[in-house]
Design a protein around this motif. Structure first.
Motif, PDB file in Angstrom:
ATOM      1  N   ARG A  16      32.748  46.987  35.713  1.00  0.00           N
ATOM      2  CA  ARG A  16      33.476  46.597  36.930  1.00  0.00           C
ATOM      3  C   ARG A  16      33.344  45.087  37.177  1.00  0.00           C
ATOM      4  NH1 ARG A  16      31.383  51.309  38.964  1.00  0.00           N
ATOM      5  NH2 ARG A  16      29.738  50.185  40.045  1.00  0.00           N
ATOM      6  N   ALA A  17      32.140  44.564  36.989  1.00  0.00           N
ATOM      7  CA  ALA A  17      31.924  43.131  37.197  1.00  0.00           C
ATOM      8  C   ALA A  17      32.736  42.314  36.189  1.00  0.00           C
ATOM      9  CB  ALA A  17      30.436  42.798  37.069  1.00  0.00           C
ATOM     10  N   LEU A  18      32.799  42.759  34.948  1.00  0.00           N
ATOM     11  CA  LEU A  18      33.604  42.069  33.941  1.00  0.00           C
ATOM     12  C   LEU A  18      35.083  42.108  34.302  1.00  0.00           C
ATOM     13  CD1 LEU A  18      31.827  43.337  30.704  1.00  0.00           C
ATOM     14  CD2 LEU A  18      31.834  40.987  31.559  1.00  0.00           C
ATOM     15  N   GLN A  19      35.564  43.260  34.745  1.00  0.00           N
ATOM     16  CA  GLN A  19      36.967  43.385  35.145  1.00  0.00           C
ATOM     17  C   GLN A  19      37.267  42.497  36.351  1.00  0.00           C
ATOM     18  OE1 GLN A  19      37.510  47.587  35.741  1.00  0.00           O
ATOM     19  NE2 GLN A  19      37.704  48.017  33.548  1.00  0.00           N
ATOM     20  N   ASP A  20      36.370  42.489  37.340  1.00  0.00           N
ATOM     21  CA  ASP A  20      36.551  41.624  38.509  1.00  0.00           C
ATOM     22  C   ASP A  20      36.610  40.158  38.089  1.00  0.00           C
ATOM     23  OD1 ASP A  20      36.646  43.731  40.270  1.00  0.00           O
ATOM     24  OD2 ASP A  20      34.610  43.460  41.029  1.00  0.00           O
ATOM     25  N   SER A  21      35.718  39.774  37.192  1.00  0.00           N
ATOM     26  CA  SER A  21      35.670  38.395  36.731  1.00  0.00           C
ATOM     27  C   SER A  21      36.965  38.005  36.023  1.00  0.00           C
ATOM     28  CB  SER A  21      34.482  38.219  35.779  1.00  0.00           C
ATOM     29  OG  SER A  21      34.475  36.927  35.235  1.00  0.00           O
ATOM     30  N   ARG A  22      37.449  38.879  35.164  1.00  0.00           N
ATOM     31  CA  ARG A  22      38.687  38.591  34.429  1.00  0.00           C
ATOM     32  C   ARG A  22      39.895  38.499  35.357  1.00  0.00           C
ATOM     33  NH1 ARG A  22      36.668  42.970  30.555  1.00  0.00           N
ATOM     34  NH2 ARG A  22      35.461  41.769  29.057  1.00  0.00           N
ATOM     35  N   SER A  23      39.905  39.321  36.405  1.00  0.00           N
ATOM     36  CA  SER A  23      41.056  39.356  37.304  1.00  0.00           C
ATOM     37  C   SER A  23      40.907  38.415  38.498  1.00  0.00           C
ATOM     38  CB  SER A  23      41.296  40.784  37.804  1.00  0.00           C
ATOM     39  OG  SER A  23      40.209  41.215  38.607  1.00  0.00           O
ATOM     40  N   GLY A  24      39.724  37.842  38.692  1.00  0.00           N
ATOM     41  CA  GLY A  24      39.492  36.936  39.806  1.00  0.00           C
ATOM     42  C   GLY A  24      39.237  37.626  41.130  1.00  0.00           C
ATOM     43  N   HIS A  25      38.904  38.921  41.113  1.00  0.00           N
ATOM     44  CA  HIS A  25      38.641  39.683  42.335  1.00  0.00           C
ATOM     45  C   HIS A  25      37.149  39.715  42.647  1.00  0.00           C
ATOM     46  CE1 HIS A  25      42.629  41.251  41.280  1.00  0.00           C
ATOM     47  NE2 HIS A  25      42.770  41.376  42.590  1.00  0.00           N
ATOM     48  N   ASN A  26      36.839  39.790  43.943  1.00  0.00           N
ATOM     49  CA  ASN A  26      35.450  39.935  44.412  1.00  0.00           C
ATOM     50  C   ASN A  26      34.535  38.837  43.885  1.00  0.00           C
ATOM     51  OD1 ASN A  26      36.083  42.349  45.807  1.00  0.00           O
ATOM     52  ND2 ASN A  26      35.884  43.487  43.896  1.00  0.00           N
ATOM     53  N   LEU A  27      35.033  37.632  43.819  1.00  0.00           N
ATOM     54  CA  LEU A  27      34.226  36.519  43.332  1.00  0.00           C
ATOM     55  C   LEU A  27      33.796  35.634  44.489  1.00  0.00           C
ATOM     56  CD1 LEU A  27      36.278  35.363  40.210  1.00  0.00           C
ATOM     57  CD2 LEU A  27      34.349  36.942  40.289  1.00  0.00           C
ATOM     58  N   GLU A  28      32.588  35.118  44.413  1.00  0.00           N
ATOM     59  CA  GLU A  28      32.131  34.115  45.366  1.00  0.00           C
ATOM     60  C   GLU A  28      32.174  32.772  44.663  1.00  0.00           C
ATOM     61  OE1 GLU A  28      28.647  34.879  47.902  1.00  0.00           O
ATOM     62  OE2 GLU A  28      28.459  36.734  46.755  1.00  0.00           O
ATOM     63  N   GLU A  55      25.976  46.730  22.663  1.00  0.00           N
ATOM     64  CA  GLU A  55      25.929  47.875  23.564  1.00  0.00           C
ATOM     65  C   GLU A  55      27.226  47.997  24.330  1.00  0.00           C
ATOM     66  OE1 GLU A  55      22.608  47.294  26.140  1.00  0.00           O
ATOM     67  OE2 GLU A  55      21.187  47.159  24.500  1.00  0.00           O
ATOM     68  N   ILE A  56      27.555  49.206  24.717  1.00  0.00           N
ATOM     69  CA  ILE A  56      28.691  49.449  25.586  1.00  0.00           C
ATOM     70  C   ILE A  56      28.209  49.207  27.015  1.00  0.00           C
ATOM     71  CG2 ILE A  56      30.287  51.205  26.443  1.00  0.00           C
ATOM     72  CD1 ILE A  56      30.041  52.518  23.649  1.00  0.00           C
ATOM     73  N   PRO A  57      28.920  48.356  27.777  1.00  0.00           N
ATOM     74  CA  PRO A  57      28.446  48.065  29.133  1.00  0.00           C
ATOM     75  C   PRO A  57      28.473  49.300  30.032  1.00  0.00           C
ATOM     76  CG  PRO A  57      30.467  46.828  28.617  1.00  0.00           C
ATOM     77  CD  PRO A  57      30.125  47.656  27.432  1.00  0.00           C
ATOM     78  N   ASN A  58      27.488  49.362  30.959  1.00  0.00           N
ATOM     79  CA  ASN A  58      27.497  50.462  31.927  1.00  0.00           C
ATOM     80  C   ASN A  58      28.625  50.232  32.936  1.00  0.00           C
ATOM     81  OD1 ASN A  58      26.597  48.697  33.980  1.00  0.00           O
ATOM     82  ND2 ASN A  58      24.456  49.127  33.514  1.00  0.00           N
ATOM     83  N   GLU A  59      28.846  51.206  33.820  1.00  0.00           N
ATOM     84  CA  GLU A  59      29.986  51.134  34.752  1.00  0.00           C
ATOM     85  C   GLU A  59      29.929  49.912  35.658  1.00  0.00           C
ATOM     86  OE1 GLU A  59      30.875  54.723  36.886  1.00  0.00           O
ATOM     87  OE2 GLU A  59      30.505  55.953  35.111  1.00  0.00           O
ATOM     88  N   GLU A  60      28.742  49.594  36.171  1.00  0.00           N
ATOM     89  CA  GLU A  60      28.610  48.440  37.070  1.00  0.00           C
ATOM     90  C   GLU A  60      28.959  47.143  36.344  1.00  0.00           C
ATOM     91  OE1 GLU A  60      25.311  46.241  39.930  1.00  0.00           O
ATOM     92  OE2 GLU A  60      24.682  47.930  38.685  1.00  0.00           O
ATOM     93  N   THR A  61      28.458  46.996  35.132  1.00  0.00           N
ATOM     94  CA  THR A  61      28.757  45.798  34.351  1.00  0.00           C
ATOM     95  C   THR A  61      30.236  45.733  34.002  1.00  0.00           C
ATOM     96  OG1 THR A  61      26.524  45.793  33.434  1.00  0.00           O
ATOM     97  CG2 THR A  61      28.185  44.532  32.233  1.00  0.00           C
TER      98      THR A  61
END
Length: 84
Positions: A59-71, A51-57
């Motif tokens: 964004r979360a994948l992009q954040d994870s790859r870039s190290g942004h918005n992570l706890e 499946e093609i990820p929805n927008e929220e997913t």
């Protein structure tokens, strides 16, 4: 039984990681590919959802790859406690 050869190009890192896992499972790459092709024919499609990820997913994948918005947590218990 007659057999047919198939050829594919896979980046070396992915190939090595996959073959390490297959080795731990006691399988050769040929056996894994045969199993994959058998499942495709039995299911009349891929044996998993694609499946093609929805927008929220996305964004979360992009954040994870870039190290942004992570706890970050010191332990799994700390992570679970944060859900309370």
């Amino acid at each position: 039984m007659k057999t047919a050869a198939g050829h594919s190009r896979i980046d070396p890192e992915t190939k090595q990681k996959a073959e390490t896992i297959l080795n731990r499972l006691g399988m050769s790459p040929t056996e894994a590919i045969r199993m994959f092709y058998t499942q495709i024919t039995l299911r009349n499609g891929l044996p998993f959802s694609v499946e093609i990820p929805n927008e929220e997913t996305e964004r979360a994948l992009q954040d994870s790859r870039s190290g942004h918005n992570l706890e970050r947590f010191e332990s799994a218990d700390d992570l679970i406690d944060s859900w309370k």
